[in-house]
Write a protein that holds these residues in place. Structure first.
Motif, PDB file in Angstrom:
ATOM      1  N   ASP A 118       1.610   4.337   5.473  1.00  0.00           N
ATOM      2  CA  ASP A 118       0.872   5.170   6.414  1.00  0.00           C
ATOM      3  C   ASP A 118       1.840   5.827   7.389  1.00  0.00           C
ATOM      4  O   ASP A 118       3.064   5.716   7.263  1.00  0.00           O
ATOM      5  CB  ASP A 118      -0.205   4.351   7.145  1.00  0.00           C
ATOM      6  CG  ASP A 118       0.372   3.200   7.965  1.00  0.00           C
ATOM      7  OD1 ASP A 118       1.553   3.290   8.395  1.00  0.00           O
ATOM      8  OD2 ASP A 118      -0.346   2.210   8.198  1.00  0.00           O
TER       9      ASP A 118
ATOM     10  N   GLU B 256       0.734   3.818 -15.515  1.00  0.00           N
ATOM     11  CA  GLU B 256       1.515   3.089 -14.516  1.00  0.00           C
ATOM     12  C   GLU B 256       2.601   2.236 -15.168  1.00  0.00           C
ATOM     13  O   GLU B 256       3.743   2.198 -14.699  1.00  0.00           O
ATOM     14  CB  GLU B 256       0.587   2.208 -13.675  1.00  0.00           C
ATOM     15  CG  GLU B 256      -0.358   2.997 -12.782  1.00  0.00           C
ATOM     16  CD  GLU B 256      -1.454   2.143 -12.179  1.00  0.00           C
ATOM     17  OE1 GLU B 256      -1.886   2.442 -11.060  1.00  0.00           O
ATOM     18  OE2 GLU B 256      -1.895   1.176 -12.845  1.00  0.00           O
TER      19      GLU B 256
ATOM     20  N   LYS C 204      -1.034  -1.934  -4.941  1.00  0.00           N
ATOM     21  CA  LYS C 204      -1.824  -0.770  -5.331  1.00  0.00           C
ATOM     22  C   LYS C 204      -3.037  -1.171  -6.165  1.00  0.00           C
ATOM     23  O   LYS C 204      -4.098  -0.528  -6.091  1.00  0.00           O
ATOM     24  CB  LYS C 204      -0.946   0.213  -6.114  1.00  0.00           C
ATOM     25  CG  LYS C 204      -1.626   1.517  -6.477  1.00  0.00           C
ATOM     26  CD  LYS C 204      -0.682   2.435  -7.243  1.00  0.00           C
ATOM     27  CE  LYS C 204      -1.379   3.728  -7.670  1.00  0.00           C
ATOM     28  NZ  LYS C 204      -0.490   4.586  -8.484  1.00  0.00           N
TER      29      LYS C 204
ATOM     30  N   GLN D 190       6.450   8.004  -5.309  1.00  0.00           N
ATOM     31  CA  GLN D 190       5.020   8.005  -5.623  1.00  0.00           C
ATOM     32  C   GLN D 190       4.303   6.858  -4.916  1.00  0.00           C
ATOM     33  O   GLN D 190       3.228   7.033  -4.332  1.00  0.00           O
ATOM     34  CB  GLN D 190       4.826   7.884  -7.136  1.00  0.00           C
ATOM     35  CG  GLN D 190       5.252   9.079  -7.956  1.00  0.00           C
ATOM     36  CD  GLN D 190       5.224   8.792  -9.445  1.00  0.00           C
ATOM     37  OE1 GLN D 190       4.514   7.898  -9.906  1.00  0.00           O
ATOM     38  NE2 GLN D 190       6.008   9.542 -10.206  1.00  0.00           N
ATOM     39  N   LEU D 191       4.915   5.671  -4.984  1.00  0.00           N
ATOM     40  CA  LEU D 191       4.302   4.499  -4.364  1.00  0.00           C
ATOM     41  C   LEU D 191       4.306   4.627  -2.847  1.00  0.00           C
ATOM     42  O   LEU D 191       3.353   4.210  -2.176  1.00  0.00           O
ATOM     43  CB  LEU D 191       5.040   3.232  -4.805  1.00  0.00           C
ATOM     44  CG  LEU D 191       4.848   2.848  -6.274  1.00  0.00           C
ATOM     45  CD1 LEU D 191       5.844   1.776  -6.688  1.00  0.00           C
ATOM     46  CD2 LEU D 191       3.421   2.360  -6.514  1.00  0.00           C
TER      47      LEU D 191
ATOM     48  N   THR E 268       4.081   7.373  -1.130  1.00  0.00           N
ATOM     49  CA  THR E 268       3.007   8.293  -0.777  1.00  0.00           C
ATOM     50  C   THR E 268       1.642   7.609  -0.856  1.00  0.00           C
ATOM     51  O   THR E 268       0.756   7.837  -0.025  1.00  0.00           O
ATOM     52  CB  THR E 268       3.029   9.520  -1.705  1.00  0.00           C
ATOM     53  OG1 THR E 268       4.280  10.198  -1.547  1.00  0.00           O
ATOM     54  CG2 THR E 268       1.893  10.475  -1.383  1.00  0.00           C
ATOM     55  N   SER E 269       1.486   6.755  -1.850  1.00  0.00           N
ATOM     56  CA  SER E 269       0.209   6.099  -2.081  1.00  0.00           C
ATOM     57  C   SER E 269      -0.090   4.999  -1.063  1.00  0.00           C
ATOM     58  O   SER E 269      -1.249   4.826  -0.660  1.00  0.00           O
ATOM     59  CB  SER E 269       0.187   5.509  -3.493  1.00  0.00           C
ATOM     60  OG  SER E 269      -0.981   4.768  -3.726  1.00  0.00           O
ATOM     61  N   LEU E 270       0.942   4.288  -0.625  1.00  0.00           N
ATOM     62  CA  LEU E 270       0.715   3.071   0.151  1.00  0.00           C
ATOM     63  C   LEU E 270       1.107   3.155   1.622  1.00  0.00           C
ATOM     64  O   LEU E 270       0.479   2.507   2.459  1.00  0.00           O
ATOM     65  CB  LEU E 270       1.472   1.904  -0.493  1.00  0.00           C
ATOM     66  CG  LEU E 270       1.041   1.505  -1.900  1.00  0.00           C
ATOM     67  CD1 LEU E 270       1.983   0.438  -2.452  1.00  0.00           C
ATOM     68  CD2 LEU E 270      -0.388   0.995  -1.901  1.00  0.00           C
TER      69      LEU E 270
END
Length: 259
Positions: free
Chosen positions: A236, A200, A181, A229-230, A232-234
């Motif tokens: 695909d 973080e 991230k 959370q991670l 969702t962020s990373l």
């Protein structure tokens, strides 16, 4: 700096050793992050393979300084590594013994310190470094079963096992994903304190627990939230989420918290 003094001495000594092709430095040396607490990571490239001959590895290690202790690195998955502790001054040095062919396969480009026939430099032109990145699908396919495992240990009162499980999650999952991230190489939890934002690092700290059932459950719940959370962020759309497994495990989590 003691690490560079040691490396310079090693260059001088290994330059006279006919079995050695070259010497390179990895780790913090590459990024100019050496400090007084740093280990020294050295790659010794030899004419013939000696990583299966502990006596020859130790002979070279012993020639470089006042060697106190040396053992191979099977416990970290690298038997070609000789983990050494020297004194005068006290310094941890990792010596990885490779042939030139093995040197081609690497996770990073080390800094070349000794290259007798320009073979190490030529090797860089023939191959590219490939740092191992986590497989997101591999993580998603496993994490909910892992969470269930931790819940059963907490339920049974095996708090030490649950405590160690949370540490393994930080090493295998949260550390690498947080590094990615932040556009950093996914080296477990190494140096996260220096690259994460305050929010973080606080999220990661919430996964730390004391030896207590309620605190372990709270930390595990925080771990689940951090993972989501991670994710969702990373992740695909190619990553298939294990929604049924997640739902069943989280229902079990909710019930255990009520008991």
């Amino acid at each position: 700096m003691i690490q560079k003094d040691f490396a310079n001495r090693a260059v001088s000594i290994l330059n006279k050793n006919e079995s050695v092709i070259g010497l390179a430095a990895g780790g913090s040396w590459i990024t100019n992050e050496l400090d007084e607490f740093s280990d020294l990571d050295l790659i010794v490239v030899t004419v013939d393979k000696i990583s299966d001959q502990i006596t020859k590895m130790k002979e070279i290690a012993d020639s470089l300084g006042d060697l106190l202790s040396a053992f191979t690195g099977e416990h970290v998955g690298e038997p070609r590594l000789l983990i050494c502790l020297y004194e005068n001054p006290l310094l941890h040095v990792d010596l990885k013994f490779l042939t030139l062919n093995e040197f081609h396969v690497r996770v990073e480009n080390p800094v070349i310190l000794l290259d007798k026939k320009n073979l190490l430099a030529s090797s860089f032109k023939k191959s590219d470094p490939k740092f191992p990145y986590p497989d997101y699908q591999w993580i998603e396919d496993r994490i909910w079963t892992w969470i269930h495992y931790a819940l059963t240990k907490i339920g049974r009162g095996e708090y030490l096992e649950a405590h160690d499980f949370l540490a393994s999650l930080r090493m295998m999952v949260f550390g690498p994903l947080l590094h990615i991230k932040k556009s950093s190489l996914p080296r477990g939890v190494r140096k996260l304190e220096s690259i994460l934002d305050e929010d973080e690092i606080n999220e990661l700290r919430k996964t730390l627990s004391t030896y207590n059932r309620n605190d372990l459950l709270k930390s595990l719940r925080n771990a689940v939230n951090l993972y989501k959370q991670l994710r969702t962020s990373l992740f695909d759309e190619t990553i298939q989420l294990q929604e049924a497994t997640e739902r069943a495990v989280m229902n079990y989590f909710d019930q255990l918290e009520k008991d």
